[in-house]
Enzyme design. Structure first.
Site, PDB file in Angstrom:
ATOM      1  N   ASP A  21       6.898   2.370  60.599  1.00 18.45           N
ATOM      2  CA  ASP A  21       5.856   1.422  61.014  1.00 18.45           C
ATOM      3  C   ASP A  21       4.705   2.134  61.748  1.00 18.45           C
ATOM      4  O   ASP A  21       4.920   3.161  62.388  1.00 18.45           O
ATOM      5  CB  ASP A  21       6.484   0.357  61.926  1.00 18.45           C
ATOM      6  N   ASN A  69       6.019  -8.498  53.423  1.00 24.71           N
ATOM      7  CA  ASN A  69       4.785  -7.728  53.191  1.00 24.71           C
ATOM      8  C   ASN A  69       3.986  -8.241  51.983  1.00 24.71           C
ATOM      9  O   ASN A  69       2.795  -7.943  51.844  1.00 24.71           O
ATOM     10  CB  ASN A  69       5.077  -6.230  53.021  1.00 24.71           C
ATOM     11  N   ARG A 189      12.963   3.086  64.559  1.00 23.77           N
ATOM     12  CA  ARG A 189      11.712   2.403  64.244  1.00 23.77           C
ATOM     13  C   ARG A 189      10.581   3.095  64.983  1.00 23.77           C
ATOM     14  O   ARG A 189      10.661   3.293  66.206  1.00 23.77           O
ATOM     15  CB  ARG A 189      11.736   0.928  64.615  1.00 23.77           C
TER      16      ARG A 189
HETATM   17  C1  IPE Z   1       8.324  -3.734  58.600  1.00 24.03           C
HETATM   18  O1  IPE Z   1       7.060  -3.456  59.118  1.00 24.03           O
HETATM   19  C2  IPE Z   1       8.362  -3.439  57.139  1.00 24.03           C
HETATM   20  C3  IPE Z   1       8.202  -2.045  56.777  1.00 24.03           C
HETATM   21  C4  IPE Z   1       8.124  -1.026  57.573  1.00 24.03           C
HETATM   22  C5  IPE Z   1       8.149  -1.799  55.366  1.00 24.03           C
HETATM   23  P1  IPE Z   1       5.993  -4.607  59.375  1.00 24.03           P
HETATM   24  O2  IPE Z   1       4.833  -3.955  60.003  1.00 24.03           O
HETATM   25  O3  IPE Z   1       5.763  -5.377  58.144  1.00 24.03           O
HETATM   26  O4  IPE Z   1       6.779  -5.508  60.416  1.00 24.03           O
HETATM   27  P2  IPE Z   1       6.298  -6.740  61.330  1.00 24.03           P
HETATM   28  O5  IPE Z   1       5.891  -7.835  60.422  1.00 24.03           O
HETATM   29  O6  IPE Z   1       5.160  -6.245  62.174  1.00 24.03           O
HETATM   30  O7  IPE Z   1       7.481  -7.067  62.144  1.00 24.03           O
HETATM   31  C1  IPE Z   2       4.030   0.273  57.928  1.00 23.80           C
HETATM   32  O1  IPE Z   2       2.810   0.321  58.590  1.00 23.80           O
HETATM   33  C2  IPE Z   2       3.867   0.222  56.424  1.00 23.80           C
HETATM   34  C3  IPE Z   2       4.251  -1.049  55.809  1.00 23.80           C
HETATM   35  C4  IPE Z   2       4.707  -2.094  56.434  1.00 23.80           C
HETATM   36  C5  IPE Z   2       4.110  -1.146  54.377  1.00 23.80           C
HETATM   37  P1  IPE Z   2       1.959  -0.986  58.886  1.00 23.80           P
HETATM   38  O2  IPE Z   2       1.020  -1.184  57.746  1.00 23.80           O
HETATM   39  O3  IPE Z   2       2.822  -2.126  59.208  1.00 23.80           O
HETATM   40  O4  IPE Z   2       1.147  -0.516  60.171  1.00 23.80           O
HETATM   41  P2  IPE Z   2       0.760  -1.394  61.432  1.00 23.80           P
HETATM   42  O5  IPE Z   2       2.012  -2.027  61.943  1.00 23.80           O
HETATM   43  O6  IPE Z   2      -0.234  -2.405  60.960  1.00 23.80           O
HETATM   44  O7  IPE Z   2       0.180  -0.413  62.395  1.00 23.80           O
HETATM   45 MG    MG Z   3       3.607  -2.801  60.953  1.00 23.99          MG
END
Ligand code: IPE
Ligand code: IPE
Ligand code: MG
Length: 246
Positions: A21, A69, A189
């Site tokens: 993340d 997502n 995480r």
């Molecule tokens: C969780 O990350 C999913 C992945 C890392 C693929 P998100 O960024 O989507 O999670 P939330 O929605 O902020 O909890």
């Molecule tokens: C994780 O990074 C990648 C996916 C969930 C696909 P994010 O895109 O969630 O990054 P933040 O949480 O917005 O920084």
């Molecule tokens: Mg994220």
């Protein structure tokens, strides 16, 4: 001694899972588009896959795209799917060089056809590799997985293939996407968020949780080795007392 040298080879997590993340925030901090955060995240994926192979962790599972997502802006979803295809094409060499077998969990049929084909191709080409199993969680949601499991088991009960009294942990494990994987020992995480976000709810029942502020695109081998050292300094009691473990 480096963090890597301090790792006790006899007490490694058998199954390491990572919620990758922070790509978006990494880009934002640098005044870049979110897409560049995702692109730079692939570098961290390679580092972590190699690091796990180096110290011989048998199972690594990466959360790459959740069922939730799909609700992101269409352009971002499209970019992530394209990135998946290009990374698979590019990383097949890393997988072969390191003797790594690719696996995928999730509602894979929801992925674009091209991504499904590429995934199938790499899974097939690496199926005889034996050093490590790398599982990508794609269009994965733990609740979706549990619903699927309940449907399949109910169907078998209805057809008298299984009786309700015989439903136990093993039966449930055998119907999850993760049927060939052991329980998760360590869940990492990145990015400072301290939540599970619908990842492997059943499988992390007794996992050690490790949260770090580092944003995913900045995550390197040494960060992982530090996390493993931290894990090795914990006592996993599984409900018992400390004395019982001695
Ligand atoms: C969780 O990350 C999913 C992945 C890392 C693929 P998100 O960024 O989507 O999670 P939330 O929605 O902020 O909890
Ligand atoms: C994780 O990074 C990648 C996916 C969930 C696909 P994010 O895109 O969630 O990054 P933040 O949480 O917005 O920084
Ligand atoms: Mg994220």
């Amino acid at each position: 001694m480096t963090a890597k040298e301090q790792i006790d080879k006899n007490r490694l997590p058998e199954h390491l899972a990572v919620i990758m993340d922070g790509n978006g925030r990494w880009a934002k901090q640098k005044g870049l588009f979110r897409s560049l955060g995702h692109e730079n995240g692939t570098k961290a994926v390679r580092e972590i896959v190699e690091a796990c192979a180096e110290i011989n962790i048998p199972f690594l599972t990466l959360y790459a795209f959740s069922t939730e997502n799909w609700n992101r802006p269409k352009l971002e979803v499209e970019l992530l799917m394209k990135l998946l295809v290009s990374s698979l094409k590019k990383e097949i060499k890393t997988l072969q060089d390191n003797n790594i077998k690719l696996n995928a969990i999730g509602n894979l049929e929801a992925l674009p056809k091209k991504a499904q084909q590429e995934l199938k191709d790499v899974i097939d080409k690496t199926k005889n590799n034996s050093r490590m199993t790398l599982t990508l969680a794609l269009s994965y949601g733990s609740r979706e997985e549990i619903i699927k499991t309940i449907k399949e088991i109910s169907h078998k009960v209805k057809n008298n293939l299984i009786s309700p009294q015989n439903i136990d942990e093993t039966v449930i494990n055998n119907h999850l996407y993760t049927q060939n994987l052991p329980d998760v020992d360590l869940l990492i995480r990145t990015s400072g968020e301290q939540r599970i976000s619908n990842f492997l709810l059943w499988q992390i029942a007794y996992a050690e949780l490790y949260f770090t502020e580092t944003l995913w695109p900045d995550y390197r081998k040494n960060h992982l080795f530090e996390a493993i050292l931290n894990y090795q300094n914990r006592e996993r009691r599984f409900g018992k007392t400390s004395e019982q473990l001695k």
